[in-house]
Design an enzyme around this catalytic site. Structure first.
Site, mmCIF file in Angstrom:
data_model
loop_
_atom_site.group_PDB
_atom_site.id
_atom_site.type_symbol
_atom_site.label_atom_id
_atom_site.label_comp_id
_atom_site.label_asym_id
_atom_site.label_seq_id
_atom_site.Cartn_x
_atom_site.Cartn_y
_atom_site.Cartn_z
ATOM 1 N N ASP A 110 -39.984 -6.117 97.677
ATOM 2 C CA ASP A 110 -40.996 -6.758 98.508
ATOM 3 C C ASP A 110 -41.045 -6.088 100.037
ATOM 4 O O ASP A 110 -40.846 -4.824 100.019
ATOM 5 C CB ASP A 110 -40.694 -8.487 98.848
ATOM 6 C CG ASP A 110 -39.224 -8.384 99.178
ATOM 7 O OD1 ASP A 110 -38.758 -7.878 100.053
ATOM 8 O OD2 ASP A 110 -38.690 -9.781 98.998
ATOM 9 N N SER A 111 -41.409 -6.809 101.215
ATOM 10 C CA SER A 111 -41.642 -5.995 102.301
ATOM 11 C C SER A 111 -40.137 -5.472 102.809
ATOM 12 O O SER A 111 -40.301 -4.568 103.459
ATOM 13 C CB SER A 111 -41.833 -7.129 103.363
ATOM 14 O OG SER A 111 -41.037 -8.218 103.453
#
Length: 244
Positions: free
Chosen positions: A12-13
């Site tokens: 993810d981020s």
């Protein structure tokens, strides 16, 4: 000459941001310079549920040169609480674990020899998340936490369980980071994402796994001859020996 091997960072981020200054992905790229290509495939806001749609694009089963290793760093968004401002990201724990199983099965089908490393979500600094929300939304910010460290710990344990189930490597960031006093501000910039010190922990933990397997950078060959191997009077010899 064989193509340079690739190592894919999937997540993810926290993975997407890993190429920023001091990021753990950038540090791996430096470590494996001329040895392996570090490929960042991080998607901000993604959960394991959405990551499943990307598997065949990032890890195609038809590939003749699959990655030699992959990190799977998901769960921080899955652990968002129902009823919070991030409810749309919530994935129930059992579904999270099943999604990780599907990811691992796909990677093993992609390459039975691929080194797979599951990374747990980091701990959650609830106070830090509330401070971040206030900085973004002011008085409109919710007073209740969007994530709790206890619930995130459940997802971290689930991640480790799946890794043991499949006999693949894991990095328990949730536990590792909390071994340090003041981890909340030392390792997390907004209660969730990583500071340079937090990135260093991820880098060191992943590198330890790589070194303990068969991906120790010092032991890997350079892709082309070192300049010291090249005879200025007969440069063709070094390239002919290494590249043909």
């Amino acid at each position: 000459m064989k193509t340079r091997p690739s190592i894919v960072l999937f997540g993810d981020s926290i993975t997407e941001q890993s190429y920023r200054y001091g990021g753990w992905g950038a540090s791996l790229t430096d470590t494996y310079s001329r040895k392996a290509d570090i490929v960042v495939r991080g998607y901000g806001g993604y959960t394991t549920r959405w990551a499943l749609f990307l598997l065949h694009h990032i890890f195609p089963l038809s590939s003749t040169t699959p990655p030699v290793a992959a990190t799977v760093f998901l769960g921080a968004n899955d652990a968002s609480l129902p009823g919070s401002t991030w409810e749309r990201l919530h994935v129930p724990l059992e579904e999270y674990k099943e999604n990780l199983r599907k990811i691992v099965r796909h990677l093993k089908e992609c390459s039975p020899t691929m080194l797979i490393v599951l990374i747990t979500p980091p701990p959650t600094d609830e106070e830090g998340r509330l401070e971040f929300a206030k900085s973004m939304y002011g008085e409109k910010a919710m007073k209740l936490p969007e994530r709790t460290n206890e619930v995130t710990g459940d997802y971290a344990n689930g991640c480790v369980e799946v890794a043991k189930e499949f006999g693949v490597s894991s990095v328990n960031l949730w536990s590792r980071m909390q071994e340090t006093q003041g981890w909340q501000k030392k390792f997390l910039s907004d209660g969730l994402h990583l500071t340079p010190d937090g990135n260093k922990v991820v880098f060191e933990e992943v590198l330890t796994v790589f070194n303990g397997a068969w991906l120790s950078a010092p032991d890997m060959p350079y892709d082309f001859p070192q300049y010291s191997e090249i005879d200025p009077h007969n440069p063709e010899k070094a390239f002919r020996e290494r590249c043909l």
